[in-house]
Write an enzyme that holds these catalytic residues in place. Structure first.
Site, PDB file in Angstrom:
ATOM      1  N   ARG A 149       2.640   6.914  -4.052  1.00 25.34           N
ATOM      2  CA  ARG A 149       3.682   8.167  -3.470  1.00 25.34           C
ATOM      3  C   ARG A 149       2.774   9.321  -3.009  1.00 25.34           C
ATOM      4  O   ARG A 149       3.017   9.996  -2.129  1.00 25.34           O
ATOM      5  CB  ARG A 149       4.217   8.430  -5.148  1.00 25.34           C
ATOM      6  CG  ARG A 149       5.462   7.831  -5.189  1.00 25.34           C
ATOM      7  CD  ARG A 149       6.393   8.408  -6.406  1.00 25.34           C
ATOM      8  NE  ARG A 149       7.570   7.883  -6.547  1.00 25.34           N
ATOM      9  CZ  ARG A 149       8.035   7.390  -7.623  1.00 25.34           C
ATOM     10  NH1 ARG A 149       7.285   7.282  -8.896  1.00 25.34           N
ATOM     11  NH2 ARG A 149       9.191   6.906  -7.695  1.00 25.34           N
ATOM     12  N   SER A 193       4.038   1.782  14.724  1.00 21.03           N
ATOM     13  CA  SER A 193       5.473   1.432  14.693  1.00 21.03           C
ATOM     14  C   SER A 193       5.725   0.368  15.650  1.00 21.03           C
ATOM     15  O   SER A 193       5.408   0.252  16.986  1.00 21.03           O
ATOM     16  CB  SER A 193       6.472   2.652  15.347  1.00 21.03           C
ATOM     17  OG  SER A 193       7.922   2.254  15.269  1.00 21.03           O
ATOM     18  N   ARG A 240      11.457  -7.329  17.534  1.00 20.82           N
ATOM     19  CA  ARG A 240      10.508  -7.559  16.301  1.00 20.82           C
ATOM     20  C   ARG A 240      11.177  -8.336  15.142  1.00 20.82           C
ATOM     21  O   ARG A 240      10.365  -8.858  14.188  1.00 20.82           O
ATOM     22  CB  ARG A 240      10.066  -6.232  16.079  1.00 20.82           C
ATOM     23  CG  ARG A 240      11.103  -5.245  15.401  1.00 20.82           C
ATOM     24  CD  ARG A 240      10.709  -3.920  15.099  1.00 20.82           C
ATOM     25  NE  ARG A 240      11.700  -2.989  14.947  1.00 20.82           N
ATOM     26  CZ  ARG A 240      11.843  -2.410  13.692  1.00 20.82           C
ATOM     27  NH1 ARG A 240      10.783  -2.443  12.926  1.00 20.82           N
ATOM     28  NH2 ARG A 240      12.916  -1.575  13.281  1.00 20.82           N
ATOM     29  N   ARG A 261      -5.202  -0.446  -8.775  1.00 22.08           N
ATOM     30  CA  ARG A 261      -3.978  -1.158  -8.752  1.00 22.08           C
ATOM     31  C   ARG A 261      -4.152  -2.259  -7.860  1.00 22.08           C
ATOM     32  O   ARG A 261      -3.613  -3.433  -8.152  1.00 22.08           O
ATOM     33  CB  ARG A 261      -2.893  -0.395  -8.190  1.00 22.08           C
ATOM     34  CG  ARG A 261      -2.323   0.632  -9.456  1.00 22.08           C
ATOM     35  CD  ARG A 261      -2.042  -0.265 -10.638  1.00 22.08           C
ATOM     36  NE  ARG A 261      -0.912  -1.151 -10.608  1.00 22.08           N
ATOM     37  CZ  ARG A 261       0.636  -0.951 -10.440  1.00 22.08           C
ATOM     38  NH1 ARG A 261       0.917   0.301 -10.631  1.00 22.08           N
ATOM     39  NH2 ARG A 261       1.231  -1.825 -10.189  1.00 22.08           N
ATOM     40  N   ASN A 269      -5.900  12.086  -1.784  1.00 17.57           N
ATOM     41  CA  ASN A 269      -6.808  12.818  -2.643  1.00 17.57           C
ATOM     42  C   ASN A 269      -7.681  12.055  -3.711  1.00 17.57           C
ATOM     43  O   ASN A 269      -7.072  10.557  -4.005  1.00 17.57           O
ATOM     44  CB  ASN A 269      -6.016  13.841  -3.633  1.00 17.57           C
ATOM     45  CG  ASN A 269      -5.070  13.283  -4.614  1.00 17.57           C
ATOM     46  OD1 ASN A 269      -5.539  12.805  -5.392  1.00 17.57           O
ATOM     47  ND2 ASN A 269      -3.838  14.003  -4.488  1.00 17.57           N
ATOM     48  N   ARG A 298      -8.034  11.666  -6.863  1.00 17.61           N
ATOM     49  CA  ARG A 298      -7.128  11.127  -8.014  1.00 17.61           C
ATOM     50  C   ARG A 298      -6.242   9.914  -7.624  1.00 17.61           C
ATOM     51  O   ARG A 298      -6.340   8.727  -8.584  1.00 17.61           O
ATOM     52  CB  ARG A 298      -6.576  12.220  -9.007  1.00 17.61           C
ATOM     53  CG  ARG A 298      -5.745  11.738  -9.833  1.00 17.61           C
ATOM     54  CD  ARG A 298      -4.966  13.126 -10.464  1.00 17.61           C
ATOM     55  NE  ARG A 298      -4.383  12.703 -11.835  1.00 17.61           N
ATOM     56  CZ  ARG A 298      -3.806  13.484 -12.375  1.00 17.61           C
ATOM     57  NH1 ARG A 298      -3.365  14.595 -11.969  1.00 17.61           N
ATOM     58  NH2 ARG A 298      -3.338  13.176 -13.663  1.00 17.61           N
ATOM     59  N   ARG A 303       8.732  -0.345  16.323  1.00 19.99           N
ATOM     60  CA  ARG A 303       9.904  -0.096  17.147  1.00 19.99           C
ATOM     61  C   ARG A 303       9.710   0.453  18.659  1.00 19.99           C
ATOM     62  O   ARG A 303      10.368   0.179  19.407  1.00 19.99           O
ATOM     63  CB  ARG A 303      10.564   0.951  16.443  1.00 19.99           C
ATOM     64  CG  ARG A 303      11.173   0.717  15.164  1.00 19.99           C
ATOM     65  CD  ARG A 303      12.038   1.943  14.735  1.00 19.99           C
ATOM     66  NE  ARG A 303      13.262   2.422  15.510  1.00 19.99           N
ATOM     67  CZ  ARG A 303      13.838   3.447  15.421  1.00 19.99           C
ATOM     68  NH1 ARG A 303      13.488   4.247  14.416  1.00 19.99           N
ATOM     69  NH2 ARG A 303      14.773   3.505  16.109  1.00 19.99           N
ATOM     70  N   LEU A 309       1.050  -1.207   0.000  1.00 19.38           N
ATOM     71  CA  LEU A 309       0.054  -0.152  -0.214  1.00 19.38           C
ATOM     72  C   LEU A 309       0.811   1.520  -0.018  1.00 19.38           C
ATOM     73  O   LEU A 309       0.606   2.206  -0.641  1.00 19.38           O
ATOM     74  CB  LEU A 309      -0.789  -0.010   1.186  1.00 19.38           C
ATOM     75  CG  LEU A 309      -1.580   1.188   1.359  1.00 19.38           C
ATOM     76  CD1 LEU A 309      -2.775   1.568   0.257  1.00 19.38           C
ATOM     77  CD2 LEU A 309      -2.673   1.063   2.902  1.00 19.38           C
TER      78      LEU A 309
END
Length: 470
Positions: free
Chosen positions: A100, A108, A166, A192, A182, A184, A110, A96
């Site tokens: 970009r 997390s 972990r 995808r 957004n 678009r 961590r 996922l």
């Protein structure tokens, strides 16, 4: 000049209350429709928004005509949604977060002590392997708890126990995240993922479509992948079959960084780009000027672009003209850090047990290396026994310590941003090793341009060594 606040993100429950009062006008489509008219309507934008609020169906028809009829898809970028995503596996989140133009904040591993929550993917259930799979991941979590206690008892910082234990956890470990995107990009994500080989991601696509279609129906139309996306795995297999592959041997543990390509004469290209922006003329003339200056003269040009830099500043865009391509082998734990740098180009291969395990130093100090290696062998037995049946879903059984090979392409400006975060003392230890090696390689290739690469914690000292007068 006038700046008017047109809208902002609001929590869903408050929006629902507002919608009961004002109806369907409470939708981000209104903003998209109003902004779409700016280029062709002489009225002020406030008036355009008011009109769109008063006629939502008309606004929706306008959106559909402009976005899908005329192809001005950027209008859809003005509509933004926030999504809570829970119960996803770490393996699914990796896919996922390759998109970009969205923002993600993820739970997390961590900083949080992990529970036994795992995702059992449909492929494993359909193959009647759920009992075997749950037995495997239950044993891995038992080992995780042992490692946490052992690392804490060895005198390490308590945070190191969670961060390094972990490495024993499987990629099936469940997580949650917040996503802002957004319309678009959201449609692109849905299309995808609808064609992804993993059923979990196809389900994520369908659920995301159902959750958002009613809110922004005029901006999300295509939820099914075309053959270009749907058949991408088949195309990859066909390409792979064209070139016989030699059997790979198991590689030594630990991350590795190899420079595949770099802009030739990087300092000259950088100096020429700065000259181009500073004094006009063609790029050919700027390159000729940079050539005449020689190494020392070019270094003065580059230092002039760096001398006012503070640790939170971005270097100038001229640094983007110097490009690097690295091949990196790293663990899933470290990849979780690398994948956040989505402006760069990141091409990951599937996880490959032959690449071995990354072993934290704390496991050595706590005398638990054998625990990690045995956990890795158990995961690899499941993977090896069922990879033919499960395909990529066999990766759910692999550990955070297992490694994959990636191609990482970025420019020098992005490398500065990367190094500020990943070479810093607060960074995850494995990604810090990778970042330091990338900086060392970049320093050899572009000596002047790379002078101030490094983490935030060491920036002041580094800058003082380069510019002692400051």
């Amino acid at each position: 000049m006038k700046v008017t606040l047109a809208g902002f993100n609001v929590e869903a429950a408050l929006l629902e209350e507002t919608r009961k009062r004002f109806g369907e006008a409470v939708t981000p489509e209104v903003i998209s429709a109003a902004y779409a008219r700016i280029s062709r309507d002489p009225r002020g934008v406030s008036a355009l928004r008011q009109e769109a609020r008063g006629a939502v169906e008309k606004a929706r028809r306008s959106n559909e005509r402009i976005v899908f009829g005329l192809g001005h898809a950027s209008v859809a970028e003005h509509a933004v949604v926030n999504l809570d995503l829970t119960g996803l596996s770490r393996l699914a989140v990796e896919e996922l977060e390759r998109f970009r133009l969205a923002s993600y904040t993820e739970k997390s591993q961590r900083y949080i002590r992990l529970s036994r929550d795992v995702v059992v993917p449909p492929e494993i259930k359909e193959a009647r392997l759920e009992r075997e799979f749950r037995s495997l991941v239950g044993g891995l979590h038992d080992a995780y708890e042992v490692a946490c206690r052992s690392i804490e008892a060895s005198g390490e910082d308590p945070g190191s126990a969670k961060e390094d234990a972990r490495y024993l956890m499987p990629l099936a470990t469940a997580t949650q995240l917040g996503m802002t995107v957004n319309a678009r990009e959201l449609e692109y994500v849905i299309r995808r993922l609808a064609g992804h080989p993993l059923a979990e991601l196809r389900e994520l696509s369908a659920r995301t479509f159902r959750a958002t279609k009613g809110l922004i129906p005029s901006l999300i139309r295509y939820a099914e992948p075309g053959p270009h996306y749907r058949e991408m795995p088949d195309a990859m297999r066909e390409i792979a079959a064209m070139i016989p592959r030699r059997a790979g041997k198991r590689e030594a543990a630990g991350a590795s960084v190899v420079l595949i390509d770099v802009t030739p004469d990087g300092d000259k290209r950088l100096a020429a780009s700065i000259i181009f922006s500073a004094q006009g003329g063609s790029m050919r003339e700027a390159i000729a000027a940079a050539t005449r200056l020689g190494d020392k003269g070019r270094a003065r040009i580059v230092l002039g672009a760096l001398k006012r830099l503070e640790r939170h500043d971005s270097v100038w865009r001229e640094f983007e003209t110097v490009q690097f391509v690295f091949e990196i082998v790293l663990s899933a734990s470290s990849y979780a850090q690398l994948k956040r740098h989505r402006i760069a180009t990141l091409l990951p291969q599937p996880y490959d047990p032959r690449l071995g395990l990354s072993i934290p130093a704390t496991f050595v100090g706590a005398k638990r290396v054998a625990l990690l290696r045995e956990a890795g062998r158990r995961a690899e037995r499941f993977y090896g026994s069922h990879a033919r049946t499960l395909g990529r879903a066999a990766e759910y059984a692999l550990l955070n310590a297992h490694r994959r090979r990636v191609l990482f392409c970025l420019n020098l400006r992005e490398l500065y941003h990367f190094s500020r975060l990943r070479s810093d003392a607060a960074a995850q230890w494995e990604i810090r090793i990778i970042s330091e090696e990338m900086c060392r390689i970049a320093g050899a290739a572009v000596p002047s341009g790379a002078l101030l690469l490094g983490g935030k914690d060491g920036f002041a000292e580094k800058r003082k060594s380069v510019f002692p007068e400051r």
